[in-house]
Design a protein around this motif. Sequence first.
Motif, PDB file in Angstrom:
ATOM      1  N   PHE A 165       0.867  -1.179   0.000  1.00 14.43           N
ATOM      2  CA  PHE A 165       0.000   0.000   0.000  1.00 14.43           C
ATOM      3  C   PHE A 165       0.904   1.229   0.000  1.00 14.43           C
ATOM      4  O   PHE A 165       1.926   1.257   0.700  1.00 14.43           O
ATOM      5  CB  PHE A 165      -0.909   0.013   1.232  1.00 14.43           C
ATOM      6  N   TYR A 167       1.695   5.270   0.638  1.00 13.96           N
ATOM      7  CA  TYR A 167       1.308   6.381   1.512  1.00 13.96           C
ATOM      8  C   TYR A 167       2.120   7.621   1.156  1.00 13.96           C
ATOM      9  O   TYR A 167       3.332   7.532   0.886  1.00 13.96           O
ATOM     10  CB  TYR A 167       1.548   6.027   2.980  1.00 13.96           C
ATOM     11  N   TYR A 205      -2.759   7.794   3.594  1.00 20.69           N
ATOM     12  CA  TYR A 205      -2.964   6.759   2.593  1.00 20.69           C
ATOM     13  C   TYR A 205      -3.247   7.364   1.220  1.00 20.69           C
ATOM     14  O   TYR A 205      -4.047   8.288   1.092  1.00 20.69           O
ATOM     15  CB  TYR A 205      -4.131   5.853   2.995  1.00 20.69           C
ATOM     16  N   ARG A 206      -2.574   6.810   0.181  1.00 24.92           N
ATOM     17  CA  ARG A 206      -2.813   7.272  -1.184  1.00 24.92           C
ATOM     18  C   ARG A 206      -3.570   6.223  -1.997  1.00 24.92           C
ATOM     19  O   ARG A 206      -4.678   6.466  -2.466  1.00 24.92           O
ATOM     20  CB  ARG A 206      -1.498   7.599  -1.899  1.00 24.92           C
ATOM     21  N   LYS A 207      -2.971   5.027  -2.176  1.00 25.14           N
ATOM     22  CA  LYS A 207      -3.609   4.000  -3.000  1.00 25.14           C
ATOM     23  C   LYS A 207      -2.905   2.656  -2.790  1.00 25.14           C
ATOM     24  O   LYS A 207      -1.837   2.573  -2.170  1.00 25.14           O
ATOM     25  CB  LYS A 207      -3.545   4.375  -4.476  1.00 25.14           C
ATOM     26  N   MET A 208      -3.513   1.608  -3.335  1.00 27.35           N
ATOM     27  CA  MET A 208      -2.885   0.290  -3.340  1.00 27.35           C
ATOM     28  C   MET A 208      -1.907   0.216  -4.498  1.00 27.35           C
ATOM     29  O   MET A 208      -2.121   0.826  -5.553  1.00 27.35           O
ATOM     30  CB  MET A 208      -3.951  -0.808  -3.447  1.00 27.35           C
ATOM     31  N   ARG A 211      -3.147  -2.757  -9.113  1.00 23.76           N
ATOM     32  CA  ARG A 211      -4.475  -2.409  -9.592  1.00 23.76           C
ATOM     33  C   ARG A 211      -5.444  -3.586  -9.546  1.00 23.76           C
ATOM     34  O   ARG A 211      -6.649  -3.411  -9.350  1.00 23.76           O
ATOM     35  CB  ARG A 211      -4.367  -1.879 -11.033  1.00 23.76           C
ATOM     36  N   GLU A 214      -6.584  -3.934  -5.998  1.00 26.60           N
ATOM     37  CA  GLU A 214      -7.458  -2.799  -5.723  1.00 26.60           C
ATOM     38  C   GLU A 214      -8.849  -3.032  -6.309  1.00 26.60           C
ATOM     39  O   GLU A 214      -9.874  -2.786  -5.665  1.00 26.60           O
ATOM     40  CB  GLU A 214      -6.852  -1.525  -6.290  1.00 26.60           C
ATOM     41  N   ASP A 225     -10.379  -0.228  -0.079  1.00 27.35           N
ATOM     42  CA  ASP A 225      -8.935   0.016  -0.098  1.00 27.35           C
ATOM     43  C   ASP A 225      -8.538   1.012   0.974  1.00 27.35           C
ATOM     44  O   ASP A 225      -7.497   0.870   1.621  1.00 27.35           O
ATOM     45  CB  ASP A 225      -8.485   0.500  -1.474  1.00 27.35           C
ATOM     46  N   GLU A 226      -9.377   2.042   1.211  1.00 27.33           N
ATOM     47  CA  GLU A 226      -9.073   3.024   2.247  1.00 27.33           C
ATOM     48  C   GLU A 226      -9.194   2.407   3.643  1.00 27.33           C
ATOM     49  O   GLU A 226      -8.405   2.737   4.541  1.00 27.33           O
ATOM     50  CB  GLU A 226     -10.006   4.230   2.130  1.00 27.33           C
ATOM     51  N   GLY A 229      -6.100   0.356   4.003  1.00 26.24           N
ATOM     52  CA  GLY A 229      -4.943   1.238   4.115  1.00 26.24           C
ATOM     53  C   GLY A 229      -4.813   1.856   5.489  1.00 26.24           C
ATOM     54  O   GLY A 229      -3.710   1.969   6.041  1.00 26.24           O
ATOM     55  N   CYS A 347       7.096   9.320  -0.647  1.00 28.57           N
ATOM     56  CA  CYS A 347       6.174   8.219  -0.377  1.00 28.57           C
ATOM     57  C   CYS A 347       6.858   7.147   0.460  1.00 28.57           C
ATOM     58  O   CYS A 347       8.087   7.135   0.619  1.00 28.57           O
ATOM     59  CB  CYS A 347       5.709   7.562  -1.679  1.00 28.57           C
TER      60      CYS A 347
END
Length: 357
Positions: A165, A167, A205-208, A211, A214, A225-226, A229, A347
């Motif tokens: 994940f 960040y 948290y930004r993203k997984m 894809r 996700e 996902d959030e 995360g 990140c």
Amino acid sequence: MRANKGEWSELYVLLRLLAYGKLFSAGENTEKLEDVCFQVLNVFRSEGCSFDYEYRTKNEKTVELYLNSDKIASIDRSVLAAYSDRILKGIKNGGSKGAFEIDGSDEVMRLLHTKKIKAPSTDKTDIKMEIHDNRTGYSSVVGYSIKSDLGMPPTLLNASNATNFIYDVIGNISDEDIKRINAIESNKKIMDRMAAIEEIGYLKYRKMANRVFEGNVMLIDSLMDEILGNLLLFSFQTGNLHCADLVTELEFRDPLGYDREGIYRYKFKKFLCAVALGMLPSKVWDGRDEANGGYIIVKTNGDVVAYHLYNRDAFETYLLNNTSFERASTSRYGYAELYKDNDNKLCIDLNLQIRFK
């Protein structure tokens, strides 16, 4: 023949179910529910493209073995029961790690006309059988995943690069700070690096990273996902790894602004159940359960109990109360190190792995 405790347990389950022809249900704490039992009618096992075995258990004293629909053997159930006890004893006496032999296992394999301790599997299904529910009178062919408490606790979700994940690291952090933090190599380097970051900044948290993973979790919930995360971040910030405790912390902090208690717990239990029954991080998932019967557990006393999907809530509660996050290798999966992305934004990646306690 050599196998680890988990693999030997699959053979033990096969012997036990054939010997007694019953599969008892489990409560939330894996207790055997004596009054909830399914009758095992047939067990199916494939070994290669041209060897399909069927063990028919309708006879009270014997199991009839068919190969490609032709009867090839009749096996006394009392013999199967004796061998199941022998295999159980061998598992308990086996080594704590790795593969080992069990005396007499070659006799068991000849009796069952099989050459493989563990049935070949390309999904979450470890054993396929036809069961009958006496309460409803309904019979169905279903697949179960098998977990054994006789050996080391198995992983529920294996670590990989797909379970990273991403960040954003926010704050006035210089290049010298980045070098200093990444150079931390203590015994608790991950926690120490996190503490050093939080002294001068914070993580968001930004993203997984993957894809496919996700997309899979979005089938459960668009904000799954959030939720994951934030849970993962809390585990690295607090050092608490137990899933149930982390969900309690998530409910308290409420990072997504829900106005109703229990939403995070409900959604995370659905995620655990999905992973247990079919979802893989790097394989596109269609939302269906591959182990469509449920989960069979071999308890330390040798009892074989099952969580059936008709009672999914008890299974989900069991998963939540009996799993923990785990720290995977940082070098192998490339996480817990500060870096700048293509847009020159700072990140850090954190990795998710979940193991039974």
